[in-house]
Design a protein around this motif. Sequence first.
Motif, short mmCIF file in Angstrom:
data_model
loop_
_atom_site.label_atom_id
_atom_site.label_comp_id
_atom_site.label_asym_id
_atom_site.label_seq_id
_atom_site.Cartn_x
_atom_site.Cartn_y
_atom_site.Cartn_z
N GLN A 2 0.86 -1.18 0.00
CA GLN A 2 0.00 0.00 0.00
C GLN A 2 0.90 1.24 0.00
OE1 GLN A 2 -3.39 -1.50 -0.70
NE2 GLN A 2 -3.50 0.60 0.08
N GLU A 3 0.45 2.23 -0.67
CA GLU A 3 1.21 3.48 -0.68
C GLU A 3 1.47 3.93 0.76
OE1 GLU A 3 -0.69 6.69 -2.74
OE2 GLU A 3 1.24 7.61 -3.28
N THR A 27 6.61 4.12 0.52
CA THR A 27 6.53 4.02 -0.93
C THR A 27 5.49 4.96 -1.53
OG1 THR A 27 4.98 2.18 -0.69
CG2 THR A 27 7.31 1.63 -1.04
N GLN A 28 5.76 5.35 -2.77
CA GLN A 28 4.84 6.17 -3.55
C GLN A 28 4.55 5.45 -4.86
OE1 GLN A 28 6.83 9.95 -3.97
NE2 GLN A 28 6.82 10.36 -1.75
N THR A 29 3.48 5.87 -5.53
CA THR A 29 3.14 5.20 -6.79
C THR A 29 4.23 5.37 -7.83
OG1 THR A 29 1.90 7.16 -7.46
CG2 THR A 29 0.65 5.38 -6.42
N ASP A 50 7.22 4.81 -7.34
CA ASP A 50 8.25 3.80 -7.09
C ASP A 50 7.99 2.50 -7.85
OD1 ASP A 50 8.31 4.81 -3.62
OD2 ASP A 50 9.63 5.44 -5.26
N VAL A 95 2.57 -0.71 -6.22
CA VAL A 95 2.13 0.15 -5.12
C VAL A 95 0.67 0.51 -5.33
CG1 VAL A 95 2.51 2.31 -3.91
CG2 VAL A 95 4.46 1.08 -4.90
N PRO A 124 -2.46 2.72 -4.58
CA PRO A 124 -2.70 4.08 -4.05
C PRO A 124 -3.74 4.09 -2.94
CG PRO A 124 -3.76 3.83 -6.17
CD PRO A 124 -2.98 2.57 -5.95
#
Lengths: 114, 112
Positions: free
Chosen positions: B14-15, B79-81, B83, B110, B112
């Motif tokens: 999950q983000e 983490t971010q989308t 990544d 990932v 969002p």
Amino acid sequence: SAVISQKPSRDICQRGTSLTIQCQVDSQVTMMFWYRQQPGQSLTLIATANQGSEATYESGFVIDKFPISRPNLTFSTLTVSNMSPEDSSIYLCSVGDRGMNEAFFGQGTRLTVV
Amino acid sequence: GQQVMQIPQYQHVQEGEDFTTYCNSSTTLSNIQWYKQRPGGHPVFLIQLVKSGEVKKQKRLTFQFGEAKKNSSLHITATQTTDVGTYFCAGHHAGNNRKLIWGLGTSLAVNP
């Protein structure tokens, strides 16, 4: 860094034919490599392109199937000969300096053999 | 033969969650490099580690090279989308600086 132009970006070819992929670098580089990457897989080294001499092939790859040219320090070609559907893959040109520095890649050639 | 194992093969997060991928070599490495490949793209160099026990950071990314120079890790915090992609480790085995030995890669998704 190095800017690499790889052509073609993609092609669909008939079995039994050959395709030549070109790799042009914007500066002179010591090492040039050709990789194959199946979708979702890691990179497999085909050969090291040596300037002025025959390429160095990895186990499982032969010159008759993957002839490589490297006429100078900025250009190389890889030919996929007598293609079959099993040759469908992404082919990547990569360059680097002698001495274990980072590798730079071309955009890749997505080859589909039908 | 010379191998670089990489785990996990896939990871969904999950983000905002953290992510780690690990590489392990059967022999001592002269260096370890990390690359990121976005879907449909080509591998892009992230970093190189050379020294035993070395740790390097790039914003939310932390890279480590083991004391024995046989293993390495990449850790992403929060983490971010952006990544999303496949992360590869690659290294030169001691005594062979001609070609890189590549890990199998870890594909990161990932949500969002």
